[in-house]
Design a protein around this motif. Structure first.
Motif, PDB file in Angstrom:
ATOM      1  N   ILE A   1       0.627  -0.985  -0.029  1.00 28.44           N
ATOM      2  CA  ILE A   1      -0.005   0.258   0.073  1.00 28.44           C
ATOM      3  C   ILE A   1       1.181   1.514  -0.054  1.00 28.44           C
ATOM      4  CG2 ILE A   1      -2.032   1.016   1.439  1.00 28.44           C
ATOM      5  CD1 ILE A   1      -3.151  -1.194  -0.048  1.00 28.44           C
ATOM      6  N   ARG A   2       2.053   1.377   0.747  1.00 28.39           N
ATOM      7  CA  ARG A   2       2.422   2.321   0.879  1.00 28.39           C
ATOM      8  C   ARG A   2       3.379   2.292  -1.022  1.00 28.39           C
ATOM      9  NH1 ARG A   2       4.239  -0.657   5.991  1.00 28.39           N
ATOM     10  NH2 ARG A   2       6.438  -0.380   5.028  1.00 28.39           N
ATOM     11  N   LYS A   3       4.245   1.774  -0.874  1.00 24.51           N
ATOM     12  CA  LYS A   3       4.551   1.723  -2.673  1.00 24.51           C
ATOM     13  C   LYS A   3       3.601   2.258  -3.310  1.00 24.51           C
ATOM     14  CE  LYS A   3       6.675  -1.226  -5.844  1.00 24.51           C
ATOM     15  NZ  LYS A   3       6.907  -2.582  -5.738  1.00 24.51           N
ATOM     16  N   ALA A   4       2.182   1.338  -3.095  1.00 25.19           N
ATOM     17  CA  ALA A   4       1.577   2.134  -3.910  1.00 25.19           C
ATOM     18  C   ALA A   4       1.599   3.438  -4.388  1.00 25.19           C
ATOM     19  CB  ALA A   4      -0.139   1.240  -4.006  1.00 25.19           C
TER      20      ALA A   4
ATOM     21  N   LYS B   1      10.164   5.161 -10.875  1.00 22.49           N
ATOM     22  CA  LYS B   1       9.619   5.853 -11.918  1.00 22.49           C
ATOM     23  C   LYS B   1       8.689   7.479 -10.994  1.00 22.49           C
ATOM     24  CE  LYS B   1       8.747   2.961 -14.678  1.00 22.49           C
ATOM     25  NZ  LYS B   1       7.794   2.611 -16.029  1.00 22.49           N
ATOM     26  N   ASP B   2       8.592   7.945 -11.516  1.00 22.84           N
ATOM     27  CA  ASP B   2       7.845   8.747 -11.196  1.00 22.84           C
ATOM     28  C   ASP B   2       6.447   8.885 -12.263  1.00 22.84           C
ATOM     29  OD1 ASP B   2       6.789  11.065 -10.087  1.00 22.84           O
ATOM     30  OD2 ASP B   2       7.251  12.678 -11.834  1.00 22.84           O
ATOM     31  N   ALA B   3       5.701   9.217 -10.815  1.00 21.64           N
ATOM     32  CA  ALA B   3       3.741   8.949 -12.459  1.00 21.64           C
ATOM     33  C   ALA B   3       3.903   7.196 -12.324  1.00 21.64           C
ATOM     34  CB  ALA B   3       3.745   9.494 -12.650  1.00 21.64           C
ATOM     35  N   ASP B   4       4.033   6.454 -12.014  1.00 23.34           N
ATOM     36  CA  ASP B   4       4.968   5.196 -12.702  1.00 23.34           C
ATOM     37  C   ASP B   4       3.138   4.087 -11.850  1.00 23.34           C
ATOM     38  OD1 ASP B   4       4.779   2.879 -13.044  1.00 23.34           O
ATOM     39  OD2 ASP B   4       6.737   2.013 -12.067  1.00 23.34           O
ATOM     40  N   TYR B   5       1.800   4.861 -12.926  1.00 16.79           N
ATOM     41  CA  TYR B   5       0.652   4.256 -12.382  1.00 16.79           C
ATOM     42  C   TYR B   5       0.462   3.060 -12.533  1.00 16.79           C
ATOM     43  CZ  TYR B   5      -0.342   9.112 -12.526  1.00 16.79           C
ATOM     44  OH  TYR B   5       0.209  10.506 -12.925  1.00 16.79           O
ATOM     45  N   GLU B   6       1.545   1.983 -14.189  1.00 16.89           N
ATOM     46  CA  GLU B   6       1.131   0.698 -13.982  1.00 16.89           C
ATOM     47  C   GLU B   6       0.863   0.222 -12.532  1.00 16.89           C
ATOM     48  OE1 GLU B   6       2.787  -2.329 -16.664  1.00 16.89           O
ATOM     49  OE2 GLU B   6       2.131  -0.222 -17.551  1.00 16.89           O
ATOM     50  N   GLY B   7       2.744   0.951 -12.593  1.00 20.41           N
ATOM     51  CA  GLY B   7       3.960  -0.042 -10.757  1.00 20.41           C
ATOM     52  C   GLY B   7       2.838  -0.138  -9.709  1.00 20.41           C
ATOM     53  N   ALA B   8       2.301   1.444  -9.702  1.00 18.54           N
ATOM     54  CA  ALA B   8       1.767   1.332  -8.538  1.00 18.54           C
ATOM     55  C   ALA B   8       0.235   0.873  -8.515  1.00 18.54           C
ATOM     56  CB  ALA B   8       0.541   3.584  -8.353  1.00 18.54           C
TER      57      ALA B   8
ATOM     58  N   ALA C   1      -0.184  -2.291  -9.399  1.00 16.92           N
ATOM     59  CA  ALA C   1       0.089  -3.738  -8.971  1.00 16.92           C
ATOM     60  C   ALA C   1       0.402  -3.696  -7.912  1.00 16.92           C
ATOM     61  CB  ALA C   1       1.315  -4.140  -9.888  1.00 16.92           C
ATOM     62  N   ALA C   2       0.987  -2.511  -7.013  1.00 13.10           N
ATOM     63  CA  ALA C   2       1.337  -2.789  -5.851  1.00 13.10           C
ATOM     64  C   ALA C   2       0.139  -3.151  -5.132  1.00 13.10           C
ATOM     65  CB  ALA C   2       2.015  -1.700  -5.712  1.00 13.10           C
TER      66      ALA C   2
END
Length: 554
Positions: free
Chosen positions: A327-330, A371-378, A380-381
């Motif tokens: 959650i913190r990572k997202a 990455k800045d504004a990494d919505y895909e990674g966010a 997934a997390a």
């Protein structure tokens, strides 16, 4: 023609003798509010004979003006004028302060400081015992000094602070005589002289503190050794500093008075500057309102300089939701830092993709840890985090983002709140509180997500990483700890090879970023405006402004 000039000269000489005899200029007796008669040299101020006053603002009441208990920049800013350490900083470099000189042993472990003939504001001499007393106060676990760890470079300091040893005699601080202080370190510490200029290592007038433990809470009981005296303190209203006649270098202090008003709103601060009510705005003396930045830039009146600091959101890892690393990572990955800087802060800041600013030596030579504004990674997390928490939809998360009352912090929080809701579907409410109340909430872990900034205490990566070396560190405020991280930091304090030490610090940074107890947002720049009749107020890269060097020429 020559004869006429000679006669004029003789008349002027005779007139000057008469003026001195009548006590115009030179020394005069004045009586302060307590009825004490003192000698004042009126010739050291403005050449015109008038007082030199500087008008400033701070955003709030300083939470504590005790050097060993203060943790915030507002308090530090005031005390930088009322106190002075063994060394002081000039243009970011340590130069002699109360210490007239020092010697370092060949193994770089022992420093011997020789004190100059400095005095406290009450006229008594500053002694080596005053320094030892202050440092013992900071390390004594009964006093709960949140900055005690900054003294851990000193031999035996950590053991004494943790209660492993109970005698301060086992700490490497030795009073040789009233003018000589010997300090022994655990290992060579390249920034130790910078530490001696930091507030936690300021001296305390021992007799005053022992007679009145609350000496630092009111102007009439406050005793300092800096260039200025705290002469008035209207709580929640204003402070007044006056030139300290007992200061060892008083002849070179140009200002006679500094008036500091407490003004919370950045918009009001800006109005006061533009109306001429205050002479400087920025750094730690107020803040330029965000809506004025572009206009000031177009007028070419805005100064933007380097600043070794970071703006970040801390996560309370003891909270039922925020204890989840995914959650913190997202939340961290889903912040659009570049957009925030372009559309909101507009101060040429840099997106923070790590824990240590790029301006710190050895850092900033990579693209960051994420990455800045990494919505895909966010996303997934977030999916992983929701599953671990037993939730099925982001809307089930109701988070609270807290910040201290400020126009700028509110706008930044709203921007990030909107992004989290739009890109992750998370519900976030905002909460603000007055500065001291807010600090108390963070210290007691009474929050979920909280805003803080961090300005380097000394320009080294350790200053940004050390506060997370344990959950008990007074500046941690997250409840997070990691044994490997702690061990790497400890190794860095004894590593004498600079390259190897840097490698240890970078490995520690990798660990903390991987677990996201904080969300780095941007690396600061320092924005300020100053009236053209004020000189000497250029901040160094740590944001320090020494009012001792400031002059007003209007």
């Amino acid at each position: 023609m020559k004869k006429n000039n000679f006669l004029v000269l003789m008349m002027l000489l005779l007139l000057s003798v008469v003026l001195v005899a009548c006590n115009f200029g030179g020394e005069e007796e004045t009586t302060d509010d307590s009825g004490t008669t003192t000698d004042t040299d009126t010739t050291t101020d403005d050449s015109s004979g008038g007082d030199k006053e500087l008008n400033l603002v701070v955003a709030s009441e300083p939470p504590s003006l005790h050097p060993q208990l203060a943790t915030d920049t507002t308090s530090s800013t005031i005390m930088s004028s009322t106190h002075e350490g063994l060394m002081t900083l000039k243009n970011g470099e340590p130069v002699p302060g109360v210490a007239e000189s020092y010697k370092m042993s060949d193994d770089q472990l022992t420093y011997t400081f020789t004190l100059r003939d400095a005095k406290w504001s009450n006229g008594e001499p500053v002694t080596a015992e005053d320094f030892a007393y202050a440092w013992e106060f900071a390390l004594n676990p009964a006093n709960a000094s949140e900055y005690a760890t900054i003294l851990y470079a000193i031999k035996g300091a950590e053991a004494y602070n943790l209660g492993t040893t109970t005698s301060f005699d086992e700490v490497g601080v030795k009073v040789i005589d009233s003018k000589t202080l010997e300090v022994t370190l655990e290992s060579p510490t390249p920034y130790f002289l910078e530490l001696t200029a930091f507030k936690t290592l300021y001296p305390i007038h021992k007799a005053t503190a022992e007679a009145n433990p609350k000496w630092y809470t009111e102007a009439d009981t406050y005793v300092g050794n800096g260039a200025f005296v705290l002469s008035q303190w209207q709580h929640a209203g204003s402070l007044t500093l006056e030139k300290n006649p007992e200061y060892w270098d008083a002849d070179n202090v140009k200002l006679t008075k500094v008036n500091i008003e407490m003004v919370e709103s950045e918009t009001t601060q800006m109005t006061k500057f533009e109306s001429g009510e205050i002479d400087f705005l920025g750094t730690n003396y107020g803040k330029i309102s965000l809506d004025a930045i572009e206009r000031l830039q177009s007028e070419e009146s805005l100064n933007i300089v380097d600043y070794s600091g970071i703006y970040w959101y801390k996560f309370n890892t003891t909270d039922d939701v925020m204890k989840n690393a995914n959650i913190r990572k997202a939340l961290t990955l889903a912040i659009d830092r570049a957009g925030l800087i372009k559309n909101v802060t507009k101060g040429e800041e840099e997106p923070a993709l790590g824990m240590v600013p790029n301006g710190v030596e050895g850092f900033g030579d990579d693209a960051g840890f994420f990455k800045d504004a990494d919505y895909e990674g966010a996303k997934a997390a977030l999916d992983a985090g929701l599953k671990e928490l037993g939730l099925s939809d982001p809307s089930e998360l109701n988070l609270k983002l807290s910040f201290n009352t400020s126009d700028a912090h509110a706008v930044i929080a709203q921007y990030i709140q909107e992004g989290w809701n739009k890109n992750l579907g998370i519900n976030v409410t905002l909460e603000n509180a007055e500065w001291q109340v807010y600090l108390d909430k963070l210290s007691s872990l009474d929050y979920q997500i909280g805003r803080l900034g961090w300005i380097a205490d000394y320009n080294d990566a350790y200053s940004f990483l050390e506060m997370y070396n344990s959950a008990d560190n007074g500046n941690n405020d997250t409840g997070w700890s990691n044994e490997e991280y702690t061990n790497l930091l400890k190794q860095s304090t004894t590593e004498t090879d600079p390259a190897a030490r840097l490698d240890l610090l970078k490995k520690a940074e990798e660990i903390i970023i991987a677990e996201f107890p904080v969300a780095p947002i941007y690396y600061y720049t320092n924005l300020y405006v100053v009236k053209d009749y004020v000189t000497g107020m250029e901040p160094d890269n740590l944001g320090n402004i020494n009012l001792k060097d400031v002059d007003v020429t209007k």
